[in-house]
Design a protein around this motif. Structure first.
Motif, PDB file in Angstrom:
ATOM      1  N   ALA A   1       0.852  -1.187   0.000  1.00 48.07           N
ATOM      2  CA  ALA A   1       0.000   0.000   0.000  1.00 48.07           C
ATOM      3  C   ALA A   1       0.887   1.235   0.000  1.00 48.07           C
ATOM      4  O   ALA A   1       1.804   1.348   0.810  1.00 48.07           O
ATOM      5  CB  ALA A   1      -0.914   0.017   1.218  1.00 48.07           C
ATOM      6  N   THR A   2       0.632   2.148  -0.943  1.00 43.10           N
ATOM      7  CA  THR A   2       1.326   3.430  -0.992  1.00 43.10           C
ATOM      8  C   THR A   2       0.273   4.508  -0.754  1.00 43.10           C
ATOM      9  O   THR A   2      -0.654   4.661  -1.546  1.00 43.10           O
ATOM     10  CB  THR A   2       2.009   3.642  -2.351  1.00 43.10           C
ATOM     11  N   LEU A   3       0.414   5.255   0.341  1.00 40.75           N
ATOM     12  CA  LEU A   3      -0.673   6.106   0.806  1.00 40.75           C
ATOM     13  C   LEU A   3      -0.320   7.590   0.747  1.00 40.75           C
ATOM     14  O   LEU A   3       0.822   7.983   0.961  1.00 40.75           O
ATOM     15  CB  LEU A   3      -1.041   5.737   2.245  1.00 40.75           C
ATOM     16  N   SER A   4      -1.337   8.384   0.467  1.00 39.71           N
ATOM     17  CA  SER A   4      -1.268   9.834   0.490  1.00 39.71           C
ATOM     18  C   SER A   4      -2.709  10.325   0.469  1.00 39.71           C
ATOM     19  O   SER A   4      -3.644   9.537   0.605  1.00 39.71           O
ATOM     20  CB  SER A   4      -0.468  10.351  -0.710  1.00 39.71           C
ATOM     21  N   GLY A   5      -2.914  11.637   0.337  1.00 39.10           N
ATOM     22  CA  GLY A   5      -4.265  12.152   0.209  1.00 39.10           C
ATOM     23  C   GLY A   5      -5.086  12.034   1.478  1.00 39.10           C
ATOM     24  O   GLY A   5      -4.565  12.127   2.589  1.00 39.10           O
ATOM     25  N   ASP A   6      -6.399  11.804   1.301  1.00 35.95           N
ATOM     26  CA  ASP A   6      -7.350  11.857   2.410  1.00 35.95           C
ATOM     27  C   ASP A   6      -7.874  10.482   2.792  1.00 35.95           C
ATOM     28  O   ASP A   6      -8.111   9.633   1.921  1.00 35.95           O
ATOM     29  CB  ASP A   6      -8.549  12.742   2.041  1.00 35.95           C
ATOM     30  N   LEU A   7      -8.095  10.301   4.081  1.00 36.46           N
ATOM     31  CA  LEU A   7      -8.879   9.194   4.607  1.00 36.46           C
ATOM     32  C   LEU A   7     -10.098   9.805   5.278  1.00 36.46           C
ATOM     33  O   LEU A   7      -9.973  10.554   6.246  1.00 36.46           O
ATOM     34  CB  LEU A   7      -8.076   8.370   5.616  1.00 36.46           C
TER      35      LEU A   7
ATOM     36  N   ARG B   1      -4.228  13.573   5.353  1.00 36.83           N
ATOM     37  CA  ARG B   1      -5.291  14.151   6.178  1.00 36.83           C
ATOM     38  C   ARG B   1      -6.255  13.048   6.614  1.00 36.83           C
ATOM     39  O   ARG B   1      -6.659  12.218   5.800  1.00 36.83           O
ATOM     40  CB  ARG B   1      -6.049  15.232   5.397  1.00 36.83           C
ATOM     41  N   ILE B   2      -6.656  13.095   7.892  1.00 36.01           N
ATOM     42  CA  ILE B   2      -7.653  12.173   8.420  1.00 36.01           C
ATOM     43  C   ILE B   2      -8.891  12.997   8.762  1.00 36.01           C
ATOM     44  O   ILE B   2      -8.842  13.877   9.627  1.00 36.01           O
ATOM     45  CB  ILE B   2      -7.148  11.442   9.684  1.00 36.01           C
ATOM     46  N   ASN B   3      -9.996  12.732   8.092  1.00 34.42           N
ATOM     47  CA  ASN B   3     -11.223  13.499   8.292  1.00 34.42           C
ATOM     48  C   ASN B   3     -12.237  12.658   9.078  1.00 34.42           C
ATOM     49  O   ASN B   3     -12.403  11.471   8.830  1.00 34.42           O
ATOM     50  CB  ASN B   3     -11.820  13.897   6.939  1.00 34.42           C
ATOM     51  N   GLY B   4     -12.913  13.297  10.033  1.00 34.80           N
ATOM     52  CA  GLY B   4     -13.924  12.607  10.816  1.00 34.80           C
ATOM     53  C   GLY B   4     -13.392  11.951  12.068  1.00 34.80           C
ATOM     54  O   GLY B   4     -14.121  11.196  12.719  1.00 34.80           O
ATOM     55  N   LEU B   5     -12.143  12.242  12.433  1.00 27.04           N
ATOM     56  CA  LEU B   5     -11.531  11.576  13.580  1.00 27.04           C
ATOM     57  C   LEU B   5     -11.682  12.384  14.871  1.00 27.04           C
ATOM     58  O   LEU B   5     -11.953  11.816  15.933  1.00 27.04           O
ATOM     59  CB  LEU B   5     -10.048  11.326  13.303  1.00 27.04           C
ATOM     60  N   HIS B   6     -11.528  13.701  14.784  1.00 27.72           N
ATOM     61  CA  HIS B   6     -11.466  14.514  15.994  1.00 27.72           C
ATOM     62  C   HIS B   6     -12.649  15.461  16.155  1.00 27.72           C
ATOM     63  O   HIS B   6     -12.643  16.295  17.064  1.00 27.72           O
ATOM     64  CB  HIS B   6     -10.164  15.326  16.010  1.00 27.72           C
ATOM     65  N   ASP B   7     -13.661  15.338  15.302  1.00 28.66           N
ATOM     66  CA  ASP B   7     -14.808  16.237  15.408  1.00 28.66           C
ATOM     67  C   ASP B   7     -16.088  15.488  15.762  1.00 28.66           C
ATOM     68  O   ASP B   7     -17.194  15.951  15.488  1.00 28.66           O
ATOM     69  CB  ASP B   7     -14.993  17.024  14.108  1.00 28.66           C
ATOM     70  N   GLN B   8     -15.947  14.302  16.371  1.00 30.73           N
ATOM     71  CA  GLN B   8     -17.102  13.523  16.786  1.00 30.73           C
ATOM     72  C   GLN B   8     -17.500  13.872  18.220  1.00 30.73           C
ATOM     73  O   GLN B   8     -16.647  14.156  19.057  1.00 30.73           O
ATOM     74  CB  GLN B   8     -16.794  12.021  16.695  1.00 30.73           C
ATOM     75  N   ASP B   9     -18.793  13.831  18.500  1.00 30.26           N
ATOM     76  CA  ASP B   9     -19.294  14.078  19.855  1.00 30.26           C
ATOM     77  C   ASP B   9     -19.500  12.726  20.530  1.00 30.26           C
ATOM     78  O   ASP B   9     -20.565  12.123  20.437  1.00 30.26           O
ATOM     79  CB  ASP B   9     -20.603  14.871  19.794  1.00 30.26           C
ATOM     80  N   LEU B  10     -18.449  12.253  21.204  1.00 30.40           N
ATOM     81  CA  LEU B  10     -18.479  10.899  21.752  1.00 30.40           C
ATOM     82  C   LEU B  10     -18.297  10.880  23.266  1.00 30.40           C
ATOM     83  O   LEU B  10     -17.877   9.879  23.835  1.00 30.40           O
ATOM     84  CB  LEU B  10     -17.384  10.053  21.089  1.00 30.40           C
ATOM     85  N   ASP B  11     -18.616  11.984  23.915  1.00 25.68           N
ATOM     86  CA  ASP B  11     -18.541  12.062  25.381  1.00 25.68           C
ATOM     87  C   ASP B  11     -17.139  11.689  25.868  1.00 25.68           C
ATOM     88  O   ASP B  11     -16.192  12.385  25.569  1.00 25.68           O
ATOM     89  CB  ASP B  11     -19.619  11.179  26.019  1.00 25.68           C
ATOM     90  N   GLU B  12     -17.008  10.594  26.594  1.00 21.90           N
ATOM     91  CA  GLU B  12     -15.725  10.241  27.200  1.00 21.90           C
ATOM     92  C   GLU B  12     -14.964   9.207  26.377  1.00 21.90           C
ATOM     93  O   GLU B  12     -14.233   8.379  26.916  1.00 21.90           O
ATOM     94  CB  GLU B  12     -15.961   9.729  28.621  1.00 21.90           C
ATOM     95  N   THR B  13     -15.103   9.269  25.063  1.00 19.29           N
ATOM     96  CA  THR B  13     -14.400   8.351  24.166  1.00 19.29           C
ATOM     97  C   THR B  13     -13.531   9.159  23.203  1.00 19.29           C
ATOM     98  O   THR B  13     -14.001  10.108  22.575  1.00 19.29           O
ATOM     99  CB  THR B  13     -15.391   7.483  23.367  1.00 19.29           C
ATOM    100  N   LEU B  14     -12.268   8.773  23.092  1.00 22.45           N
ATOM    101  CA  LEU B  14     -11.323   9.428  22.186  1.00 22.45           C
ATOM    102  C   LEU B  14     -10.986   8.470  21.057  1.00 22.45           C
ATOM    103  O   LEU B  14     -10.694   7.291  21.286  1.00 22.45           O
ATOM    104  CB  LEU B  14     -10.052   9.808  22.946  1.00 22.45           C
ATOM    105  N   LEU B  15     -11.027   8.965  19.830  1.00 19.23           N
ATOM    106  CA  LEU B  15     -10.680   8.155  18.669  1.00 19.23           C
ATOM    107  C   LEU B  15      -9.249   8.439  18.236  1.00 19.23           C
ATOM    108  O   LEU B  15      -8.804   9.579  18.234  1.00 19.23           O
ATOM    109  CB  LEU B  15     -11.629   8.447  17.500  1.00 19.23           C
TER     110      LEU B  15
END
Length: 360
Positions: free
Chosen positions: A156-162, A192-206
């Protein structure tokens, strides 16, 4: 603390640009140990490039006359219709969907979205450039049926967005793990990782656990420190740490907050004021997420952890004059709809981590 590279600031700001390749690299790279895996390309990706010391050339974009405007049409493909091909290229205006096992080498400059709902996709090789996006959906804990997974037999060669998205009102619980990708070897990492740090998950960290053979999403128990929405008339709050490791927040509260044994720590501020770190803070082995308005690490201040360290600005402004050190991934995310969203790295700024992502 594992494998590190150090980046020192040689210019003044990280700004948006359409093409990073037209700008010179203004970081000095000092390898501390032999490189294994480092995502440094995001610093020169389309999401932001370092502005040189001298005055940048003005950029002007002319809109096409109305009768010359071209409507972009996104083409949808199904991987099942591509059998018999050895190599498949997904162009920038194409989206490839579908699942199953396929004897192909997949090159992505557009969008790859396994299945038409959560599914498993298996290919021989997967290459994604900086224009590409891999979209993965998570609606439960069962691989292939409730969340997307991608198997790559070889490299796997990775770049861009997830892009990560939760569907069907699903919210992960602390302790859940989702193995999203498997490969025999990997080169580079997603910018870039999208959708990882803008979730409302109370006491759960992704967080993402990125290894030489897997990429997994982890949901961790997190201590959450929620700051008031206003700073009592002040424009900023200063965060310090005492000799016992407790945190104080000048201008907001008089009592210190003792850190518990949770593997995650989330400091949630407000867009109404800036958060300023002015001290030496050692978070030990915690994975730390700081969300707020403008985020500032002053000269002489330092934040360190053997885990992940993420600074997420909700107003698009991060300034670093001190030291940031992470044993895993260091992320500075200032993406915002505001045109002037930026990351500013002063001359004395020092960033150290196994993997660094700068997104503005």
């Amino acid at each position: 603390m594992g494998i590190f590279h150090r980046f020192k600031r040689l210019s003044t700001a990280l700004h948006r640009a359409a093409d990073a390749s037209s700008h010179r690299d203004v970081f000095a790279l000092e390898p501390l140990e032999q490189r294994i895996l480092l995502s440094a390309d995001p610093m020169l990706s389309p999401t932001g490039v370092l502005a040189p010391e001298d005055e940048p050339e003005s950029q002007h974009t002319e809109a096409l006359p109305k009768d010359e405007e071209v409507e972009k049409v996104e083409l949808a493909l199904d991987v099942a219709d591509l059998e018999g091909q050895d190599r498949v290229n997904v162009a920038t205006d194409e989206t490839l969907k579908g699942g199953g096992e396929h004897d192909i080498r997949l090159e992505n400059s557009g969008t790859v979205a396994p299945g038409n709902s959560p599914d498993s996709l298996s290919v021989n090789e997967y290459t994604q450039d900086r224009d590409g996006t891999l979209e993965l959906e998570i609606g439960g804990t069962e691989p292939g049926t409730e969340f997307d997974e991608v198997d790559i037999d070889e490299k796997a060669t990775l770049s861009g967005d997830l892009d990560l998205s939760f569907i069907g009102d699903f919210k992960p619980d602390a302790g859940d793990t989702f193995e999203l990708m498997r490969y025999d070897e990997v080169e580079n990492a997603f910018d870039r990782i999208n959708g990882l740090h803008d979730q409302d998950l109370d006491e759960t960290l992704l967080r993402l656990d990125e290894t030489p053979t897997t990429l997994a999403l982890e949901a961790l128990q997190s201590q959450v420190i929620t700051l008031p929405t206003t700073a009592g008339g002040a424009d900023h709050v200063e965060i310090r740490q005492d000799e016992l490791g407790s945190l104080s927040f000048s201008g907001l509260m008089t009592d210190t907050i003792e850190l518990d044994a949770s593997p995650g720590l989330t400091i949630q501020g407000s867009a109404g004021y800036s958060i300023r770190f002015v001290d030496t803070l050692d978070f030990q082995d915690r994975h730390v997420l700081v969300r707020g308005g403008e985020l500032e690490i002053t000269s002489g201040a330092s934040l360190s952890t053997t885990g992940d360290l993420t600074l997420f600005s909700q107003t698009g402004d991060i300034s670093v004059a001190g030291q940031l050190e992470a044993g895993k991934t260091l992320t500075l995310d200032a993406r915002d709809e505001a045109a002037d969203a930026q990351i500013t790295l002063e001359d004395d700024a020092s960033l150290q981590a196994e993997r660094i992502r700068l997104n503005a």
